[in-house]
Design an enzyme around this catalytic site. Structure first.
Site, PDB file in Angstrom:
ATOM      1  N   HIS A 178       0.837  -1.206   0.000  1.00  0.00           N
ATOM      2  CA  HIS A 178       0.000   0.000   0.000  1.00  0.00           C
ATOM      3  C   HIS A 178       0.872   1.257   0.000  1.00  0.00           C
ATOM      4  O   HIS A 178       0.597   2.217  -0.731  1.00  0.00           O
ATOM      5  CB  HIS A 178      -0.916  -0.017   1.224  1.00  0.00           C
ATOM      6  CG  HIS A 178      -1.721   1.227   1.379  1.00  0.00           C
ATOM      7  ND1 HIS A 178      -2.859   1.481   0.630  1.00  0.00           N
ATOM      8  CD2 HIS A 178      -1.565   2.314   2.198  1.00  0.00           C
ATOM      9  CE1 HIS A 178      -3.359   2.659   0.971  1.00  0.00           C
ATOM     10  NE2 HIS A 178      -2.599   3.183   1.918  1.00  0.00           N
ATOM     11  N   GLU A 179       1.922   1.258   0.818  1.00  0.00           N
ATOM     12  CA  GLU A 179       2.814   2.423   0.866  1.00  0.00           C
ATOM     13  C   GLU A 179       3.572   2.595  -0.448  1.00  0.00           C
ATOM     14  O   GLU A 179       3.801   3.718  -0.887  1.00  0.00           O
ATOM     15  CB  GLU A 179       3.800   2.285   2.037  1.00  0.00           C
ATOM     16  CG  GLU A 179       3.138   2.217   3.405  1.00  0.00           C
ATOM     17  CD  GLU A 179       2.156   3.343   3.639  1.00  0.00           C
ATOM     18  OE1 GLU A 179       2.404   4.472   3.166  1.00  0.00           O
ATOM     19  OE2 GLU A 179       1.126   3.106   4.296  1.00  0.00           O
ATOM     20  N   HIS A 182       1.649   4.560  -2.926  1.00  0.00           N
ATOM     21  CA  HIS A 182       1.788   6.014  -2.756  1.00  0.00           C
ATOM     22  C   HIS A 182       3.058   6.521  -3.427  1.00  0.00           C
ATOM     23  O   HIS A 182       3.077   7.608  -4.014  1.00  0.00           O
ATOM     24  CB  HIS A 182       1.827   6.364  -1.262  1.00  0.00           C
ATOM     25  CG  HIS A 182       0.521   6.139  -0.554  1.00  0.00           C
ATOM     26  ND1 HIS A 182      -0.672   6.594  -1.047  1.00  0.00           N
ATOM     27  CD2 HIS A 182       0.232   5.503   0.617  1.00  0.00           C
ATOM     28  CE1 HIS A 182      -1.655   6.264  -0.225  1.00  0.00           C
ATOM     29  NE2 HIS A 182      -1.129   5.593   0.794  1.00  0.00           N
TER      30      HIS A 182
END
Length: 235
Positions: A178-179, A182
């Site tokens: 998920h990071e 980004h």
């Protein structure tokens, strides 16, 4: 979930954030101008009971002073924002260290940190980006993580101690993936800029708090000085 629809919504939200920041600057300028004009109007009345003249709007009393005050406030906000943004442009590690993060080095022998570093390296290889700096927020017991940095080449990924303790390897992979999203989508670039912009607004609040604290200590007496302090604090 429609990924492209979600991406478009995120871009639209980013534009709203920029607009809200501009509105916040305008609100700060108006608030400071009003306080300055109100205080000077009170001082000009030779200590009489404070009343606003009905025939002249507050913003028309001291146009030159309002212009100067507006430029000063905007200058402080933009100058502080630029300084903070410049500091953060050194890389995501700056943000992580400011939040108390400890960097995980390749020679770490702690099993949980070793597992985290391996997961991050795997994700970097799979996504085709350089391996970011890895940090652990040792004093944070909750489960959380973030990515920071201007671009993938100076990115950093940080997780809390709670995430290391409570997540298994598969769950940790999901968090790190998920990071990395980004990092790849440029979300962290916007987040880093927002930190810099908000710092400019925070500087105005810090200055106002400093002025109020010291004015209340030194302006408690009677006369015009004490009245002006009361007007500023009330406004």
């Amino acid at each position: 979930m429609d990924f492209f629809r979600r991406q478009a919504e995120t871009r639209r939200l980013s534009r709203w954030l920029v607009l809200l920041f501009i509105i916040a600057i305008a609100a700060c300028v108006l608030a400071v101008d009003f306080v300055v004009v109100t205080a000077l109007t009170f001082l000009a009345q030779d200590g009489a009971d404070f009343t606003l003249p009905a025939d002249v709007a507050w913003y028309a009393r001291f146009p030159g002073l309002i212009l100067l005050s507006s430029f000063v406030v905007i200058g402080v906000i933009l100058g502080s924002s630029l300084i903070k943004t410049s500091q953060l442009s050194a890389g995501g590690g700056v943000v992580a260290r400011q939040l108390g993060g400890e960097r995980v080095t390749p020679d770490t022998s702690e099993p949980l940190r070793r597992r985290l570093l391996n997961v991050v390296e795997e994700m970097a290889i799979a996504s085709g980006v350089p391996v970011p700096e890895v940090y652990v927020l040792e004093r944070e017991a909750g489960i959380n993580a973030f990515a920071a940095g201007d671009n993938p080449s100076n990115a950093a990924v940080a997780v809390t101690r709670g995430a290391l303790l409570n997540l298994n390897r598969t769950e940790l992979q999901g968090v790190i993936a998920h990071e990395f999203s980004h990092v790849l989508n440029g979300d962290m670039r916007l987040s880093t800029r927002l930190i810099g912009w908000l710092f400019g607004l925070m500087v105005i609040a810090i200055i106002a708090r400093f002025v109020l604290r010291h004015a209340s200590r030194g302006g408690g007496g009677g006369g015009k000085g004490g009245g002006a302090v009361a007007v500023i604090m009330a406004a």
